[in-house]
Write a protein that holds these residues in place. Sequence first.
Motif, PDB file in Angstrom:
ATOM      1  N   VAL A  59       0.844  -1.201   0.000  1.00 31.32           N
ATOM      2  CA  VAL A  59       0.000   0.000   0.000  1.00 31.32           C
ATOM      3  C   VAL A  59       0.880   1.251   0.000  1.00 31.32           C
ATOM      4  O   VAL A  59       0.634   2.198  -0.750  1.00 31.32           O
ATOM      5  CB  VAL A  59      -0.919  -0.016   1.237  1.00 31.32           C
ATOM      6  CG1 VAL A  59      -1.671   1.318   1.360  1.00 31.32           C
ATOM      7  CG2 VAL A  59      -1.899  -1.180   1.155  1.00 31.32           C
ATOM      8  N   GLY A  60       1.907   1.258   0.835  1.00 34.94           N
ATOM      9  CA  GLY A  60       2.802   2.414   0.905  1.00 34.94           C
ATOM     10  C   GLY A  60       3.509   2.684  -0.409  1.00 34.94           C
ATOM     11  O   GLY A  60       3.676   3.850  -0.806  1.00 34.94           O
TER      12      GLY A  60
ATOM     13  N   LEU B  12      -5.997   9.634   2.011  1.00 41.69           N
ATOM     14  CA  LEU B  12      -6.351   8.484   2.846  1.00 41.69           C
ATOM     15  C   LEU B  12      -7.525   8.805   3.761  1.00 41.69           C
ATOM     16  O   LEU B  12      -8.416   7.969   3.960  1.00 41.69           O
ATOM     17  CB  LEU B  12      -5.136   8.059   3.679  1.00 41.69           C
ATOM     18  CG  LEU B  12      -4.000   7.355   2.933  1.00 41.69           C
ATOM     19  CD1 LEU B  12      -2.806   7.163   3.856  1.00 41.69           C
ATOM     20  CD2 LEU B  12      -4.466   6.009   2.383  1.00 41.69           C
TER      21      LEU B  12
ATOM     22  N   ASP C 181      -7.491   3.615   6.894  1.00 42.90           N
ATOM     23  CA  ASP C 181      -6.598   3.794   8.034  1.00 42.90           C
ATOM     24  C   ASP C 181      -5.486   2.749   7.952  1.00 42.90           C
ATOM     25  O   ASP C 181      -5.724   1.553   8.145  1.00 42.90           O
ATOM     26  CB  ASP C 181      -7.384   3.639   9.341  1.00 42.90           C
ATOM     27  CG  ASP C 181      -6.558   4.003  10.567  1.00 42.90           C
ATOM     28  OD1 ASP C 181      -5.317   4.084  10.453  1.00 42.90           O
ATOM     29  OD2 ASP C 181      -7.158   4.197  11.642  1.00 42.90           O
ATOM     30  N   LEU C 182      -4.276   3.187   7.662  1.00 42.31           N
ATOM     31  CA  LEU C 182      -3.170   2.255   7.475  1.00 42.31           C
ATOM     32  C   LEU C 182      -2.885   1.452   8.733  1.00 42.31           C
ATOM     33  O   LEU C 182      -2.432   0.304   8.662  1.00 42.31           O
ATOM     34  CB  LEU C 182      -1.906   3.014   7.045  1.00 42.31           C
ATOM     35  CG  LEU C 182      -1.997   3.792   5.727  1.00 42.31           C
ATOM     36  CD1 LEU C 182      -0.638   4.379   5.370  1.00 42.31           C
ATOM     37  CD2 LEU C 182      -2.518   2.916   4.600  1.00 42.31           C
ATOM     38  N   GLU C 183      -3.155   2.019   9.893  1.00 40.82           N
ATOM     39  CA  GLU C 183      -2.875   1.320  11.148  1.00 40.82           C
ATOM     40  C   GLU C 183      -3.766   0.098  11.337  1.00 40.82           C
ATOM     41  O   GLU C 183      -3.443  -0.794  12.120  1.00 40.82           O
ATOM     42  CB  GLU C 183      -3.043   2.287  12.322  1.00 40.82           C
ATOM     43  CG  GLU C 183      -1.998   3.405  12.350  1.00 40.82           C
ATOM     44  CD  GLU C 183      -2.124   4.274  13.583  1.00 40.82           C
ATOM     45  OE1 GLU C 183      -3.022   3.995  14.410  1.00 40.82           O
ATOM     46  OE2 GLU C 183      -1.328   5.213  13.721  1.00 40.82           O
TER      47      GLU C 183
ATOM     48  N   LEU D 176      -4.552  -1.966   8.888  1.00 45.46           N
ATOM     49  CA  LEU D 176      -4.167  -3.011   7.942  1.00 45.46           C
ATOM     50  C   LEU D 176      -3.221  -3.999   8.623  1.00 45.46           C
ATOM     51  O   LEU D 176      -2.532  -3.646   9.586  1.00 45.46           O
ATOM     52  CB  LEU D 176      -3.484  -2.388   6.726  1.00 45.46           C
ATOM     53  CG  LEU D 176      -4.333  -1.400   5.908  1.00 45.46           C
ATOM     54  CD1 LEU D 176      -3.536  -0.871   4.720  1.00 45.46           C
ATOM     55  CD2 LEU D 176      -5.628  -2.055   5.440  1.00 45.46           C
TER      56      LEU D 176
ATOM     57  N   GLY E 166       0.213  -2.586   8.235  1.00 45.97           N
ATOM     58  CA  GLY E 166       0.273  -1.147   8.025  1.00 45.97           C
ATOM     59  C   GLY E 166       0.531  -0.808   6.564  1.00 45.97           C
ATOM     60  O   GLY E 166       0.013  -1.467   5.658  1.00 45.97           O
ATOM     61  N   ALA E 167       1.366   0.182   6.336  1.00 43.37           N
ATOM     62  CA  ALA E 167       1.688   0.602   4.972  1.00 43.37           C
ATOM     63  C   ALA E 167       2.445  -0.473   4.209  1.00 43.37           C
ATOM     64  O   ALA E 167       2.518  -0.419   2.976  1.00 43.37           O
ATOM     65  CB  ALA E 167       2.504   1.892   4.997  1.00 43.37           C
TER      66      ALA E 167
ATOM     67  N   THR F  92       1.569  -3.553   4.020  1.00 41.10           N
ATOM     68  CA  THR F  92       0.636  -4.600   3.599  1.00 41.10           C
ATOM     69  C   THR F  92       0.601  -4.685   2.074  1.00 41.10           C
ATOM     70  O   THR F  92       0.434  -3.678   1.393  1.00 41.10           O
ATOM     71  CB  THR F  92      -0.784  -4.294   4.110  1.00 41.10           C
ATOM     72  OG1 THR F  92      -0.756  -4.167   5.536  1.00 41.10           O
ATOM     73  CG2 THR F  92      -1.758  -5.396   3.713  1.00 41.10           C
TER      74      THR F  92
ATOM     75  N   GLU G 155     -11.199  -2.738   1.132  1.00 35.91           N
ATOM     76  CA  GLU G 155      -9.941  -2.038   1.394  1.00 35.91           C
ATOM     77  C   GLU G 155      -9.221  -1.703   0.094  1.00 35.91           C
ATOM     78  O   GLU G 155      -8.665  -0.606  -0.062  1.00 35.91           O
ATOM     79  CB  GLU G 155      -9.040  -2.893   2.287  1.00 35.91           C
ATOM     80  CG  GLU G 155      -9.527  -3.034   3.719  1.00 35.91           C
ATOM     81  CD  GLU G 155      -8.712  -4.035   4.517  1.00 35.91           C
ATOM     82  OE1 GLU G 155      -8.757  -3.979   5.757  1.00 35.91           O
ATOM     83  OE2 GLU G 155      -8.044  -4.889   3.901  1.00 35.91           O
TER      84      GLU G 155
ATOM     85  N   LEU H 114      -8.271   1.958  -1.378  1.00 34.02           N
ATOM     86  CA  LEU H 114      -6.925   2.333  -1.808  1.00 34.02           C
ATOM     87  C   LEU H 114      -6.969   2.931  -3.205  1.00 34.02           C
ATOM     88  O   LEU H 114      -6.325   3.948  -3.472  1.00 34.02           O
ATOM     89  CB  LEU H 114      -5.995   1.114  -1.785  1.00 34.02           C
ATOM     90  CG  LEU H 114      -4.591   1.349  -2.356  1.00 34.02           C
ATOM     91  CD1 LEU H 114      -3.865   2.458  -1.599  1.00 34.02           C
ATOM     92  CD2 LEU H 114      -3.779   0.054  -2.329  1.00 34.02           C
TER      93      LEU H 114
END
Length: 245
Positions: free
Chosen positions: A97-98, A137, A143-145, A147, A150-151, A153, A162, A166
């Motif tokens: 995702v990040g 976002l 909310d990345l937290e 997942l 997180g980022a 994922t 989800e 995104l």
Amino acid sequence: MDGIRVTAEGFGLKGPRGWAFQGVGIDADPGSLLAIEGSSGSGRTSLLLALTGRMRATEGTAAVGAARLPKQSAAVRRVSAVAHVSGVTDLEPALTVGEHLRERALLQRRYGGPLRGLLRPRAERASESKTLIDTALALAGLDLEHLPKGARTAVRDLERVEALRLSVALALVGRPGLLGVDDVDLKLSEAERAEVWALLTSIAEAGTTVLAVCSRAPEGAVTVSTRTSDDPEVKADALAETGRA
């Protein structure tokens, strides 16, 4: 960017196999939630792409803000973005995702703004990118937290909603006035559909005009149907209205 008014009159697109859509009329105010309703194969996605300047209509006219279609498609593309369109905005399953977000912010900085922006100090550019990503976002409700990693994922590990969030967030990084989202209710449960419509409604209420392709439009949306009189669903609806179904 503020939302954009979308209008159309006699709007149509004809291809080698016949009409993708025809005779479409629209009058949607800035910040509207516009639902393009129809069955699969009824030209829903083609209409979405035409209204966002990514496919050239062959009949009628449309306007997205001050830009006229089909002649000013480039101007429409500059103020619009699309999400969740198969073959156009596909997410890369192996990327995180990040990584998707950073790549989108880099592209926005390089191609979506003035060239002089590339000459600014690195820290300033990084701060701007973070602001763009955080804002997108928040609007997309991702909310990345929450997942799994997180980022970090991977896209392949995201749930269906989800992944849609995104895709929407990536489109919103460019701060479009018009957002087009394809297949918003495809393969979703009733609860998931309600969640997605709540998301798109909140984006519209925040000011962005939203075009959403769906099989059934929610209450309160400006609805445009691509179904024809030959569609079995349309015939059933007509019979029900006359009390003969």
